[in-house]
Scaffold this motif. Structure first.
Motif, PDB file in Angstrom:
ATOM      1  N   LEU A   1       0.833  -1.214   0.000  1.00 63.80           N
ATOM      2  CA  LEU A   1       0.000   0.000   0.000  1.00 63.80           C
ATOM      3  C   LEU A   1       0.861   1.254   0.000  1.00 63.80           C
ATOM      4  CD1 LEU A   1      -2.735  -1.108   2.575  1.00 63.80           C
ATOM      5  CD2 LEU A   1      -3.056  -0.788   0.106  1.00 63.80           C
ATOM      6  N   LEU A   2       1.882   1.245   0.870  1.00 61.06           N
ATOM      7  CA  LEU A   2       2.750   2.419   0.972  1.00 61.06           C
ATOM      8  C   LEU A   2       3.531   2.650  -0.309  1.00 61.06           C
ATOM      9  CD1 LEU A   2       4.047   2.122   4.634  1.00 61.06           C
ATOM     10  CD2 LEU A   2       2.698   3.986   3.694  1.00 61.06           C
ATOM     11  N   SER A   3       3.904   1.571  -0.990  1.00 63.39           N
ATOM     12  CA  SER A   3       4.634   1.714  -2.251  1.00 63.39           C
ATOM     13  C   SER A   3       3.784   2.444  -3.277  1.00 63.39           C
ATOM     14  CB  SER A   3       5.034   0.337  -2.784  1.00 63.39           C
ATOM     15  OG  SER A   3       5.991  -0.270  -1.942  1.00 63.39           O
ATOM     16  N   GLN A   4       2.476   2.159  -3.273  1.00 63.85           N
ATOM     17  CA  GLN A   4       1.570   2.845  -4.196  1.00 63.85           C
ATOM     18  C   GLN A   4       1.494   4.336  -3.871  1.00 63.85           C
ATOM     19  OE1 GLN A   4      -2.277   0.697  -4.885  1.00 63.85           O
ATOM     20  NE2 GLN A   4      -1.340  -0.919  -3.643  1.00 63.85           N
ATOM     21  N   VAL A   5       1.455   4.646  -2.584  1.00 66.04           N
ATOM     22  CA  VAL A   5       1.392   6.053  -2.174  1.00 66.04           C
ATOM     23  C   VAL A   5       2.687   6.761  -2.528  1.00 66.04           C
ATOM     24  CG1 VAL A   5       1.154   7.620  -0.214  1.00 66.04           C
ATOM     25  CG2 VAL A   5      -0.207   5.523  -0.303  1.00 66.04           C
ATOM     26  N   VAL A   6       3.820   6.124  -2.240  1.00 64.85           N
ATOM     27  CA  VAL A   6       5.124   6.715  -2.533  1.00 64.85           C
ATOM     28  C   VAL A   6       5.279   6.976  -4.029  1.00 64.85           C
ATOM     29  CG1 VAL A   6       7.603   6.213  -2.615  1.00 64.85           C
ATOM     30  CG2 VAL A   6       6.331   5.835  -0.507  1.00 64.85           C
ATOM     31  N   ASP A   7       4.828   6.042  -4.849  1.00 63.79           N
ATOM     32  CA  ASP A   7       4.942   6.203  -6.304  1.00 63.79           C
ATOM     33  C   ASP A   7       4.095   7.364  -6.825  1.00 63.79           C
ATOM     34  OD1 ASP A   7       6.661   4.073  -6.395  1.00 63.79           O
ATOM     35  OD2 ASP A   7       5.148   2.612  -7.022  1.00 63.79           O
ATOM     36  N   SER A   8       3.126   7.805  -6.017  1.00 67.00           N
ATOM     37  CA  SER A   8       2.215   8.852  -6.495  1.00 67.00           C
ATOM     38  C   SER A   8       2.683  10.265  -6.151  1.00 67.00           C
ATOM     39  CB  SER A   8       0.821   8.638  -5.893  1.00 67.00           C
ATOM     40  OG  SER A   8       0.775   9.072  -4.529  1.00 67.00           O
ATOM     41  N   ILE A   9       3.718  10.388  -5.318  1.00 70.19           N
ATOM     42  CA  ILE A   9       4.097  11.737  -4.888  1.00 70.19           C
ATOM     43  C   ILE A   9       4.883  12.461  -5.973  1.00 70.19           C
ATOM     44  CG2 ILE A   9       4.147  11.030  -2.478  1.00 70.19           C
ATOM     45  CD1 ILE A   9       7.144  11.257  -2.497  1.00 70.19           C
ATOM     46  N   LYS A  10       4.708  13.779  -6.005  1.00 71.26           N
ATOM     47  CA  LYS A  10       5.433  14.635  -6.948  1.00 71.26           C
ATOM     48  C   LYS A  10       6.084  15.770  -6.171  1.00 71.26           C
ATOM     49  CE  LYS A  10       2.257  13.734 -10.799  1.00 71.26           C
ATOM     50  NZ  LYS A  10       1.274  14.335 -11.745  1.00 71.26           N
ATOM     51  N   GLY A  11       7.304  16.086  -6.519  1.00 71.15           N
ATOM     52  CA  GLY A  11       8.018  17.155  -5.842  1.00 71.15           C
ATOM     53  C   GLY A  11       9.511  16.873  -5.860  1.00 71.15           C
ATOM     54  N   GLU A  12      10.291  17.934  -5.794  1.00 65.52           N
ATOM     55  CA  GLU A  12      11.752  17.805  -5.797  1.00 65.52           C
ATOM     56  C   GLU A  12      12.245  17.686  -4.357  1.00 65.52           C
ATOM     57  OE1 GLU A  12      15.603  20.379  -7.305  1.00 65.52           O
ATOM     58  OE2 GLU A  12      13.711  20.540  -8.421  1.00 65.52           O
ATOM     59  N   ILE A  13      12.802  16.548  -4.036  1.00 64.71           N
ATOM     60  CA  ILE A  13      13.234  16.274  -2.667  1.00 64.71           C
ATOM     61  C   ILE A  13      14.719  16.594  -2.523  1.00 64.71           C
ATOM     62  CG2 ILE A  13      13.454  14.502  -0.879  1.00 64.71           C
ATOM     63  CD1 ILE A  13      11.088  13.062  -2.231  1.00 64.71           C
TER      64      ILE A  13
END
Length: 493
Positions: free
Chosen positions: A293-305
């Motif tokens: 589940l968390l992998s799906q959420v992580v794959d959805s984030i956008k932004g320069e870290i």
């Protein structure tokens, strides 16, 4: 102390201008002069007895500006960042002292890296699978057998020759071309036959001999043997067997259960082992689902870290790994020697994990923000009490070590995770057959090294330690900052 100005100068980079008012600076200056006054001598006064106005007149207040400023710098910067609504993620920053004086205090600017603003995709109604778990009778049998083996006793063998899995207590001395070589001698060494501790062929030639037998063992050192002077050479070992021992397993019955556990019967022990195995499997299955589940959420984030966040996480993971090694009686330096790795190479192995952890924490914190998740004080108190119990220290000690703000952040993130899980659509599936599981891992190509105190007849037995999974929370730099450049005696005209 207050924020004078805040402006974004680049992606994830802010310039903060901070003012320390005159009253706060004078108080800090007096504290520093009072402390330093105990160590200095002023003509006409005993050491440490000169009044503050005399010390200031003799040395000049500017002599104490830098130390006074540094006592206020960390908290002033933290307060300013909080007021600006940014979170500092890197201790490296550009520093500029605009002005400093006893009357007006200090004015300084810092350009620093802050936590990024990210966007997040769908985090509710995600789908994942969860493996249905069960414990077979054979698994319980294996657990009981393992307990029996841990409680086996060693008994001397006198009526037969040595066999595979026996322990032979031997003296040995190795010779190449008729000459003894360094590290090739041992006395009363306990060798488990068939364990592969010694070079190929050695243990096989001990098997079949009796107590008090003396004989020669003929072997050839491997061509890639760590000692170059022995690599590929034929050797003869003079061996004497002093004793042969075997493991004698206890009878597995109710008496065994009483001896090795708190239970009175074998049936109760087996039931407990089954229950614990089931709990472990459920936890593992739940963890796998959570990770999916968390992998799906992580794959959805956008932004320069910022790169600094990854670097900080890697450093923290390496420190955690070193701590675990120390708990096992080893340290990172020794581990590096065993694996033939450098710190740079070793740190790189943590990078993928660090990236995932940083992104995961940022995603969960974004959910906390979007869902307006809050944490009550009673939850913080319960967390403090649990930590105190876990570490066998007082609640006050925990509070002194971990500020409540950090506890609240962690608890809020945990609530965000529970939100993801509670809204997800989970499909239960049967466990895959053993043959359908992952293919065997490739052999490690890490350089093998030999422990200096091992007899030369033995193969290297360096302990292998895998990097364990660490928490998902991104560890922050220490709250207190130090000025990037030392202040100079700069006074306002």
């Amino acid at each position: 102390m207050s924020l004078k100005n805040a402006k974004k100068v680049d992606t994830n980079r802010y310039e903060l201008e901070v003012v320390i008012d005159g009253e706060a600076f004078r108080d800090a200056l007096n504290r520093v002069m009072r402390e330093q006054g105990k160590k200095i001598t002023v003509p006409g006064f005993r050491k440490g007895k000169a009044p503050l106005h005399i010390i200031e007149k003799f040395y000049g207040a500017e002599a104490f500006f830098e130390e006074a400023f540094n006592t206020l710098y960390g908290s002033a910067l933290d307060d300013a960042a909080k007021e600006a609504g940014v979170e500092i993620v890197d201790d490296k920053m550009d520093f500029d002292l605009v002005s400093i004086s006893k009357e007006d205090g200090a004015d300084f600017k810092v350009t620093l890296t802050v936590k990024p603003e990210i966007e997040i995709g769908t985090y509710k109604g995600l789908t994942a699978e969860r493996v249905a778990v069960k414990v077979e009778k054979a698994e319980v049998d294996e657990a009981v057998k393992a307990m029996a083996e841990r409680n086996a006793r060693m008994v001397a063998v006198e009526d037969r020759a040595a066999q595979k899995d026996d322990i032979a207590v031997i003296d040995y001395e190795g010779f190449v071309d008729g000459k003894a070589f360094e590290g090739g001698k041992g006395e009363s060494y306990s060798l488990t036959l068939g364990s592969g501790q010694f070079i190929p062929g050695f243990e096989d030639q001990v098997i079949g001999h009796h107590t008090n037998d003396s004989f020669d063992v003929n072997v050839t050192f491997p061509t890639d043997y760590h000692a170059e002077e022995l690599a590929g050479k034929d050797a003869v070992f003079k061996v004497t067997v002093h004793e042969i021992k075997k493991r004698e397993l206890p009878t597995i019955d109710d008496e065994f259960a009483k001896d090795v556990s708190e239970f009175d019967t074998l049936k109760e022990l087996r039931a407990d082992l089954k229950a614990k195995a089931l709990e472990r499997k459920k936890k593992a299955a739940e963890d796998e689902t959570e990770t999916a589940l968390l992998s799906q959420v992580v794959d959805s984030i956008k932004g320069e870290i910022p790169e600094a966040m990854y670097e900080n996480r890697v450093k923290q993971d390496v420190r955690d790994f070193d701590y675990r090694l120390q708990m096992q009686g080893m340290n990172l330096e020794t581990y590096m020697k065993y694996t033939g790795s450098t710190m740079e190479e070793f740190s790189k192995t943590f990078r993928p994990q660090a990236e995932k952890q940083v992104k995961m924490r940022l995603a969960l914190e974004k959910i906390v923000e979007l869902e307006n998740i809050t944490v009550e004080d009673k939850d913080v108190d319960e967390s403090y009490e649990k930590m105190a119990k876990d570490y066998s220290i007082t609640v006050e000690q925990v509070k002194n070590a971990v500020p409540p703000e950090e506890i609240k952040k962690d608890l809020a993130v945990q609530k965000a995770l529970e939100l993801i899980k509670s809204t997800a659509v989970i499909t239960e599936v049967e466990a895959k057959a053993e043959t359908e599981k992952k293919p065997a891992a490739k052999k490690s190509t890490a350089k093998k090294t030999e422990s200096a105190d091992k007899p030369v007849a033995q193969k290297s037995a360096a302990k292998k330690t895998a990097a364990e999974k660490t928490d998902d929370g991104e560890k922050k730099p220490a709250a207190k900052k130090t000025a990037a450049k030392k202040t100079t005696k700069k006074t306002e005209e």
